[in-house]
Design a protein around this motif. Structure first.
Motif, short mmCIF file in Angstrom:
data_model
loop_
_atom_site.label_atom_id
_atom_site.label_comp_id
_atom_site.label_asym_id
_atom_site.label_seq_id
_atom_site.Cartn_x
_atom_site.Cartn_y
_atom_site.Cartn_z
N LEU A 1 -2.93 25.43 34.92
CA LEU A 1 -3.49 24.11 34.61
C LEU A 1 -2.54 22.98 34.94
N THR B 1 -2.08 21.26 37.48
CA THR B 1 -2.64 20.16 38.29
C THR B 1 -3.65 19.33 37.52
N GLN B 2 -3.95 19.71 36.30
CA GLN B 2 -4.88 18.94 35.47
C GLN B 2 -4.10 17.84 34.77
N ASN B 3 -4.00 16.70 35.44
CA ASN B 3 -3.08 15.66 35.00
C ASN B 3 -3.37 15.12 33.61
N VAL C 1 -4.83 16.70 31.20
CA VAL C 1 -4.47 17.76 30.25
C VAL C 1 -2.96 17.77 30.03
#
Length: 374
Positions: free
Chosen positions: A331, A333-335, A337
């Motif tokens: 995860l 790359t889930q900025n 988050v």
């Protein structure tokens, strides 16, 4: 829905201001400052296409912290001097030591041990002593996770010099001297001192130069404290800055400046922003029933503001933990988050630190040198 309380029409009295021992909106202001810093070091804004300029300027939260620090320190010293004839330098330095040094040294030592001792990255050994000497603002490179420590160096240098000046300078000289120092800071940043032969120089891993924010905002905070400590200037400021519209307009002006000031803030644009911050600070301390008090005093906001020093020290550690953990979970790359998780981790670590490690030292403030005697 949160209602915005409208202050009474009458201007606040100087005696009420002097009687205020706890400024109820300041933890809320600290929350805004640390929220800006957390946003700036998070991954969201760097991934936005055509991000509005204001979204790229979370770093100014540090500048507002400086203004607030200059105001509080100077106010406390001047009030102690007014009530007791003089303020205690020994007591001041002892209280600052207990608040700043233990947790700061803990973080520096832990991070340095991890990178130098555990990971064996001995190239950082030459930088390490300067964190303990509070010269990190002059380092050309940083130990990972310790880059925010430059601002603690600025504050400690201010703490070392300003109380001495406040003690020895005649009262009528304080504002002129502060004004001169602010202007000197600005012209040094612009480079106007270079023709006079005053230029940056290097010594080992240090480069002694006047960079962007440096000392101007903390000095302006001291100016605010002095002006509010004097009945005549307090009356003028109260007349123009104590109303609800003035409070809201001053903070709105900061937002407008963050969006519309040029990309390069160095020099005069930064001074304009710092003056706007100083004015906004006046609007929330000059009276307790200011227009933003209902928001700034909300319990969760005030609590994060109360522990904001710890959040600032720990937040890059929190970001590192979040990146490693979310990377393992796929995860990374889930900025959004990452931003939320690292913010939560930073706040939890800071809260635990405040309740345990920091509280142990803070409880010593009223003992020994820290106790203020008649």
């Amino acid at each position: 829905m949160i209602s915005i309380a409208m202050p009474a029409d009458n201007a606040p009295s100087f005696s009420d201001y002097q009687a205020t021992r706890h400024f109820g909106s300041l933890n809320g202001l600290r929350f805004l400052c640390i929220a800006a810093v957390l946003w700036h070091h998070g991954p969201v804004w760097t991934s936005l296409e055509n991000a509005p300029r204001i979204a790229t300027r979370g770093f100014v939260g540090v500048d507002f912290f400086f203004v607030l620090s200059g105001f509080l320190i100077t106010t406390l010293l001047m009030r102690e001097a007014s009530e007791r004839g003089r303020f205690s330098l020994r007591g001041f330095y002892w209280r600052r030591f207990l608040r700043i040094i233990p947790v700061y040294f803990l973080v520096v030592t832990a991070v340095a041990t991890y990178y130098i001792g555990v990971k064996g990255e001995t190239q950082y050994l030459s930088q390490l002593p300067f964190y303990y000497l509070f010269l990190a603002n002059f380092l050309t490179t940083d130990i990972p996770l310790l880059s925010p420590m430059w601002s603690l160096a600025v504050e400690e240098q201010y703490y070392l010099v300003w109380p001495l000046l406040l003690m020895i300078l005649p009262p009528g000289w304080l504002i002129p001297v502060l004004g001169f120092l602010v202007l000197l800071n600005v012209v040094a940043v612009i480079g106007w001192l270079t023709p006079l032969g005053i230029a940056a120089f290097e010594a080992g891993p240090l480069r002694f130069a006047m960079f962007n924010t440096t000392y101007a905002p903390i000095l302006l905070g001291s100016v605010v404290a002095i002006l509010l400590h004097r009945p005549a200037s307090f009356a003028v400021l109260a007349r123009f800055l104590s109303s609800a519209p003035a409070c809201l307009l001053s903070f709105g002006t900061i937002l407008a400046l963050l969006q519309w000031l040029p990309a390069d803030l160095q020099g005069w644009p930064n001074l304009a922003l710092h003056i706007a911050m100083a004015i906004a600070l006046i609007t929330i301390v000059i009276r307790e029933d200011n227009a933003l008090r209902p928001v700034l005093a909300l319990r969760p906001i005030a609590r994060v503001g109360e522990i904001s020093y710890g959040v600032y020290l720990y937040h890059l550690i929190g970001l590192h933990i979040a990146n490693v953990g979310l990377g393992a979970a796929g995860l990374a790359t889930q900025n959004w988050v990452v931003l939320l998780i690292y913010t939560g981790i930073s706040i939890v670590i800071a809260d635990i630190s405040f309740r345990t490690f920091e509280r142990f030292f803070l409880n010593m403030k009223t003992k020994g040198w820290g106790r203020v005697r008649p």
